[in-house]
Design a protein around this motif. Sequence first.
Motif, short mmCIF file in Angstrom:
data_model
loop_
_atom_site.label_atom_id
_atom_site.label_comp_id
_atom_site.label_asym_id
_atom_site.label_seq_id
_atom_site.Cartn_x
_atom_site.Cartn_y
_atom_site.Cartn_z
N SER A 115 0.80 -1.37 -0.06
CA SER A 115 -0.10 0.12 0.03
C SER A 115 0.70 1.24 -0.05
CB SER A 115 -0.80 -0.17 1.39
OG SER A 115 -0.13 -0.10 2.61
N SER A 116 2.08 1.19 0.49
CA SER A 116 2.79 2.29 0.48
C SER A 116 3.56 2.69 -0.78
CB SER A 116 4.12 2.12 1.56
OG SER A 116 3.66 1.82 2.81
N VAL A 117 3.82 1.46 -1.47
CA VAL A 117 4.22 1.60 -2.81
C VAL A 117 3.23 2.30 -3.58
CG1 VAL A 117 4.85 0.27 -4.93
CG2 VAL A 117 5.75 -0.53 -2.62
N ILE A 118 2.08 1.64 -3.76
CA ILE A 118 0.70 2.26 -4.52
C ILE A 118 0.72 3.59 -4.05
CG2 ILE A 118 -1.59 2.00 -4.99
CD1 ILE A 118 -1.45 -0.88 -4.30
N GLY A 119 0.47 4.20 -2.89
CA GLY A 119 0.10 5.59 -2.45
C GLY A 119 1.50 6.26 -3.06
N SER A 120 2.68 5.93 -2.71
CA SER A 120 3.82 6.88 -2.90
C SER A 120 3.96 7.03 -4.56
CB SER A 120 5.19 6.48 -2.28
OG SER A 120 4.98 6.47 -1.01
N PHE A 121 3.66 6.15 -5.28
CA PHE A 121 3.93 5.95 -6.75
C PHE A 121 2.65 6.80 -7.23
CE2 PHE A 121 2.50 4.67 -10.73
CZ PHE A 121 3.77 4.48 -11.56
N ILE A 122 1.59 6.79 -6.79
CA ILE A 122 0.44 7.73 -7.16
C ILE A 122 0.88 9.14 -6.96
CG2 ILE A 122 -1.91 8.49 -7.07
CD1 ILE A 122 -2.38 5.38 -6.68
N LEU A 131 6.13 13.82 -1.42
CA LEU A 131 5.15 13.13 -0.30
C LEU A 131 5.19 11.58 -0.41
CD1 LEU A 131 2.71 15.98 -0.07
CD2 LEU A 131 4.88 15.76 1.09
N ALA A 132 5.69 10.86 0.55
CA ALA A 132 5.30 9.39 0.61
C ALA A 132 4.31 9.14 1.41
CB ALA A 132 6.59 8.87 0.95
N LEU A 133 3.82 8.14 1.25
CA LEU A 133 2.39 7.47 1.73
C LEU A 133 2.55 6.07 2.30
CD1 LEU A 133 1.40 9.93 -0.36
CD2 LEU A 133 -0.82 8.85 -0.11
N ALA A 134 1.72 5.94 3.62
CA ALA A 134 1.73 4.72 4.30
C ALA A 134 0.60 4.65 4.96
CB ALA A 134 3.11 4.33 5.04
N PRO A 135 0.30 3.41 5.67
CA PRO A 135 -0.95 3.40 6.66
C PRO A 135 -0.45 4.35 7.67
CG PRO A 135 -0.49 1.31 5.88
CD PRO A 135 0.66 2.28 5.29
N GLY A 136 -1.52 5.08 8.05
CA GLY A 136 -1.29 6.09 9.08
C GLY A 136 -1.25 5.88 10.44
N MET A 137 -0.28 6.43 11.25
CA MET A 137 -0.38 6.03 12.73
C MET A 137 -1.63 6.77 13.49
SD MET A 137 2.35 4.17 13.38
CE MET A 137 2.61 4.42 15.04
#
Length: 569
Positions: A115-122, A131-137
């Motif tokens: 999911s981090s790959v998908i979010g950061s790629f988009i 901006l990099a993305l990942a499941p949020g704390m």
Amino acid sequence: MANPIIPTSGNGDEATTKLGRLNAAVERSWVGRRFRLVARGTTFTTELRAGTATFLTMAYILAVNASILSDSGGTCTVDDCQAPSPRCKFPPVDPGYAACVSRVRRDLIVATAASSVIGSFIMGAFANLPLALAPGMGTNAYFAYTVVGFHGSGTLPYRTALAAVFLEGLIFLFISIVGLRSKLAQFIPKPVRISSSAGIGLFLAFIGLQSNQGLGLVGFSSSTLVTLGACPASERASVAPVMTFPNGTVALIPGGTVSGGILCLSGRMTSPTFWLAVVGFLVIAFCLIKNVKGAMIYGILFVTFISWPRSTAVTVFPDTPAGDESFSYFKKVFDVHRIQSTAGALDFSGAGQGFFWEALVTFLYVDILDTTGTLYSMARFAGFMDDATGEFEGQYFAFMSDATAIVFGSLLGTSPVTAFIESSTGIREGGRTGLTALTAAVYFTAALFVTPLLASIPPWAVGPPLVLVGVMMMRSVAEVDWVDMRQAVPAFMTLALMPLTYSIAYGLIGGIGTYMLLHSWDWACDAATKLGYRRKVGAGEEARAITEMNSSGSAGGSNREHVNDGGHA
């Protein structure tokens, strides 16, 4: 906007020339034109370095998110127990159920990375933002400990909770497409909006201080609820709500669950893993003080490496069947793990329950508030914000990027995905384009191949980052107007209720409800004043109209009289 960063010293003029030639070649290529390297004042090598720094500061999420979500039991049920019963999920946990949870944790490591790959790629490819993305704390803790509950003891099963995240992601994507996202965030009272970030930070810190997912410093007390802990695992006991019948039989209260080892019988502050975690905490803290990139991951690695050898007081592989199984998987080192249970595990059968919509609305609120705020703050930090319009370049696609990532993340089995504030480290390194996010996505892709190592990170290595993430999230309380009690009280209620009720939703409800009650008298007075003014103005206009009508009637009568007199003559 940062100036292009090209090394001018290091291994000699030859190395400098090679880097300069590489940067110049990329700038002239399709990649340079697509990502606007010259216009953004950056270079290809700067973007690579910025992406590396971003990944190092947020790589801890791979272990932390999987550990938190696996505490819910994931898709495991009593049918996975060797001796199926309603109690087999709770201490002493059935070996079959424990093995299932271990498999789910591996699935969640892959789901987190994917999911981090998908979010950061988009984000990088379409929004062209660093901006990099990942499941949020915060949302992951709410998902695991409030919605699903420890080993499924919450209000919704794991599959139903994923369905709520999926629907929330679709709604979030819709309001992002139609442009309502920034407007909805403005409806949240300012003190609640500001303090919710700090409240989530305290919530995470409280989780990190407990034994199940952290240092173990905080334990259970039957008189004060919480007290000092940090006792060895052999001195911990589980707690359960029970009732005693007249014949002396003791039974679990209906709906009650057995906790993990949270009650210290003796040996407070003597746990070896606690003191190892303290050292890891200090490593991270000193690195943060010195602005060392990757501070979180360095602390996690330090504690983890010491915990890997067997036959030690702090080993993560005890001499038990579960420890033997974990050690066998660990020795593979490289393994492309296939998600077996969490991918596509959505169940909409509970959509008619009130708890389902409570969870959905809470996820939606936090995503609107947290991710939107993170995007705005990072855009301002990078110099992309237009102060005149309040918008930034790539805003539309940025809003759709994290919303789309939430949908894909739920299909993989993880909690909502968000833009990470740790992206500021990459921006500080000079990252100004989507190449920074794409570089981080490449690193997350590489993490998919070392699942055995990531699955062997112990809870006491994860606790220190949770506490220090809470420290960093507390900075927002400085923006609250603590002198104005109408602002301070709702902010404090939001701040305090999140960790003390173990729920982000209850903190938000308490803060918004308090804000409305404290402002209700002022709103009523303002409404009455405006209504009275309108009535007064309306009465005045009516009287003026009657006067004008009478005047017109009198004038018309006089004219008619003159006409009649003229006709008679």
